[in-house]
Design a protein around this motif. Structure first.
Motif, mmCIF file in Angstrom:
data_model
loop_
_atom_site.group_PDB
_atom_site.id
_atom_site.type_symbol
_atom_site.label_atom_id
_atom_site.label_comp_id
_atom_site.label_asym_id
_atom_site.label_seq_id
_atom_site.Cartn_x
_atom_site.Cartn_y
_atom_site.Cartn_z
ATOM 1 N N HIS A 1 -5.813 -5.230 -6.184
ATOM 2 C CA HIS A 1 -6.584 -4.505 -7.395
ATOM 3 C C HIS A 1 -6.304 -3.272 -8.246
ATOM 4 O O HIS A 1 -5.808 -2.974 -8.817
ATOM 5 N N LEU A 2 -6.066 -2.342 -6.578
ATOM 6 C CA LEU A 2 -5.166 -0.862 -6.462
ATOM 7 C C LEU A 2 -4.269 -0.734 -7.741
ATOM 8 O O LEU A 2 -4.100 0.273 -7.830
ATOM 9 N N SER A 3 -3.385 -1.750 -7.195
ATOM 10 C CA SER A 3 -2.135 -2.210 -8.163
ATOM 11 C C SER A 3 -1.843 -2.341 -9.408
ATOM 12 O O SER A 3 -0.818 -1.985 -9.758
ATOM 13 N N GLN A 4 -2.581 -2.576 -9.770
ATOM 14 C CA GLN A 4 -2.600 -3.744 -10.873
ATOM 15 C C GLN A 4 -2.274 -3.031 -11.924
ATOM 16 O O GLN A 4 -1.980 -3.241 -13.210
ATOM 17 N N LYS A 5 -1.880 -1.505 -11.956
ATOM 18 C CA LYS A 5 -1.381 -0.586 -13.786
ATOM 19 C C LYS A 5 -0.456 -0.478 -12.970
ATOM 20 O O LYS A 5 0.540 0.119 -14.329
ATOM 21 N N TYR A 6 0.230 -0.654 -11.914
ATOM 22 C CA TYR A 6 2.116 -0.606 -11.746
ATOM 23 C C TYR A 6 2.145 -2.191 -11.430
ATOM 24 O O TYR A 6 3.907 -2.313 -11.590
ATOM 25 N N ILE A 7 1.884 -2.810 -12.108
ATOM 26 C CA ILE A 7 2.482 -4.378 -12.147
ATOM 27 C C ILE A 7 2.458 -5.234 -13.157
ATOM 28 O O ILE A 7 1.860 -5.251 -14.125
ATOM 29 N N ALA A 8 4.104 -5.479 -13.293
ATOM 30 C CA ALA A 8 4.111 -5.634 -14.760
ATOM 31 C C ALA A 8 3.873 -7.199 -15.426
ATOM 32 O O ALA A 8 4.196 -8.360 -13.699
ATOM 33 N N THR B 1 0.977 -1.018 -0.466
ATOM 34 C CA THR B 1 0.084 -0.217 -0.387
ATOM 35 C C THR B 1 0.978 1.049 -0.548
ATOM 36 O O THR B 1 0.614 2.021 -1.361
ATOM 37 N N LEU B 2 2.392 1.825 0.298
ATOM 38 C CA LEU B 2 3.231 2.474 0.595
ATOM 39 C C LEU B 2 3.557 2.658 -0.106
ATOM 40 O O LEU B 2 3.603 3.997 -1.238
ATOM 41 N N ASP B 3 4.065 1.572 -1.396
ATOM 42 C CA ASP B 3 4.759 1.354 -2.679
ATOM 43 C C ASP B 3 3.683 1.933 -3.644
ATOM 44 O O ASP B 3 4.061 3.166 -3.830
ATOM 45 N N ARG B 4 2.581 1.869 -3.769
ATOM 46 C CA ARG B 4 1.532 2.803 -4.422
ATOM 47 C C ARG B 4 1.124 4.155 -3.588
ATOM 48 O O ARG B 4 1.128 4.649 -5.080
ATOM 49 N N ARG B 5 0.967 4.003 -2.894
ATOM 50 C CA ARG B 5 0.391 5.373 -2.443
ATOM 51 C C ARG B 5 2.222 6.562 -2.339
ATOM 52 O O ARG B 5 2.063 7.894 -3.149
#
Length: 462
Positions: free
Chosen positions: A233-240, A170-174
């Motif tokens: 789900h929220l992090s999907q746009k950053y996940i390779a 969560t911190l990484d995404r934020r």
């Protein structure tokens, strides 16, 4: 013994001589039990304040919570270096030091992660969850952890790690959403997010499949799994994801189900699969380390005759005799394994590379580091195929599967010992549970990949 909640109720105020962080609420203390092999960093190290600022800017609620919950922080340097850089981090809270932690300061992004990670563990401790009262799993049941490369851990420890790594993810995404990052910083945080997303994904699967909950554990554990799914789900746009035509390396212990998965994936996608257990003998036979040994052993005349007349199967027998009967050193065998992987990567672009049993397990850990670098440099995704179960169950499963093969007792024991090699956890980007039917394993693969062409029919694996 004083309860964890009582310890928090009696959190001491930093002493006048102690430097403070988090708006004066947390002491920078050098009395916390920490790894004595690591050198102390100064209380005023600039990365401490930079990591604090990252947390305050990107997750202010947790920043405030850290100040209210934690009482002491012991700064350390990474082993053998005081340099700044994107070097990763080490951190820990020793038993009996509730509300206190130590962490390395070389990397400010990873230090901010360490703050969040330590806080998450302490929150569980403060709720009285330091013991396994969330689960009915026997404490003697140990599970392989994707979080740590040490010994297998009880299910309660797997949950603690999952809970903490959801906070880190969560911190990484934020950070990506709220911090002003330059191009290099952004790329680094995305790499951290991907690493932590993999840990969370594996932890979720392990808890969902293997945890047996007490009534008091149901709400917390199920809420944690829900939060994990939402954060993924929220992090999907950053996940390779695995791209079409990208090389895929399949790893896992003997009997884990790699060949079945690789054949099924090949038939489903049309991607050709290359099996290391098939190509290794002919490739190794021609390498200098084997040729030199044969030259010294059988002489030049006999070696020339062998090289000219032996068919592939006969060369395989020669190499197997050398490699499997401990004729060559562990270092030489490690070198052969590493060269085989390099050869396959360079010569089978766009293929499924099935490593077979033991080809990524090395005696010298330097080869694991070299291999990890090679895989990252070549943008190769690594999928570990293994049953998700506790240690003894996994050993039983793979042993049963290996009964159909021609293993000697020594080979069987070696294969069982390799089941929990740290190399598998170090190299893996994803883990797929081979206890599931093969079509479900393939479906999981497609969840991890960008759209890849699919054949019309799924041919059952032999």
């Amino acid at each position: 013994m004083m309860a964890a909640t009582e310890l928090y109720d009696k959190k001491p105020v930093p002493q006048a001589a102690e430097p403070v962080i988090f708006e004066g609420k947390v002491a920078v203390s050098f009395t916390i039990a920490a790894d004595s092999k690591l050198k102390d960093a100064p209380a005023t190290h600039h990365h401490i304040f930079k990591a604090e600022a990252v947390l305050k800017e990107c997750w202010p609620g947790v920043y405030q919570q850290f100040g209210e919950t934690m009482k002491g922080f012991h700064p350390k340097y990474m082993p053998d270096t005081e340099d700044d850089g994107f070097l990763g981090s080490m951190s820990h809270q020793q038993p009996g030091y509730c509300g206190s932690m130590w962490a390395t300061v070389n990397d400010y992004f990873c230090l901010s992660q360490a703050f969040v990670f330590g806080l998450a563990h302490n929150n569980l401790f403060a709720m009285g969850q330091q013991v396994a009262d969330l689960f009915t799993n026997d404490a003697a049941e140990l599970y392989d952890s994707a979080m740590w490369l040490d010994n297998p851990r009880p299910i309660a420890a797997i949950f603690h790690d999952l809970y903490a790594f959801i906070h880190v993810l969560t911190l990484d995404r934020r950070i990506l959403e709220h911090a002003a990052l330059d191009e290099r910083e952004r790329a680094y945080v995305i790499s951290l997010l991907n690493k932590n997303a993999s840990r969370v994904r594996i932890g979720m699967d392990m808890i969902a499949k293997c945890a047996r909950l007490t009534p008091s554990g149901e709400n917390l554990v199920n809420d944690t799994l829900t939060w994990a799914a939402e954060e993924m789900h929220l992090s999907q746009k950053y996940i390779a994801k695995i791209k079409q035509g990208q090389q895929v390396l399949i790893i896992g212990p003997s009997g884990a189900g790699k060949s079945t998965f690789s054949k099924a994936l090949s038939k489903k996608t049309g991607m050709e699969a290359v099996f290391f257990d098939t190509i290794c003998w002919s490739y190794w036979y021609q390498l200098p380390v084997l040729q030199d040994w044969l030259l010294k052993t059988v002489g030049e005349e006999q070696l020339v005759l062998w090289n000219e007349t032996l068919v592939a199967k006969q060369k395989q027998i020669v190499v197997r005799t050398i490699v499997e009967n401990k004729v060559i050193t562990h270092e030489a065998k490690d070198w052969l394994k590493y060269q085989l992987i390099v050869y396959a990567i360079n010569n089978f672009k766009g293929h499924i590379l099935d490593t077979g049993g033991g080809h990524v397990v090395f005696h010298n850990e330097k080869y694991v580091r070299l291999l990890k670098q090679l895989l990252v440099q070549n943008n190769i995704k690594v999928i570990q195929i293994k049953p998700l179960a506790h240690v003894e169950q996994v050993k039983e499963i793979v042993s049963e599967r290996m009964k159909t093969r021609t293993y000697t007792p020594g080979e069987l024991e070696k294969a069982k010992n390799n089941v929990f090699s740290p190399a598998y956890r170090t190299l893996s980007d994803y883990v797929i549970d081979s206890n599931k039917p093969v079509d479900e394993c393939i479906a999981t693969f497609f969840e991890l990949s960008e759209p890849i062409p699919v054949q019309d029919t799924m041919v059952p694996c032999p």
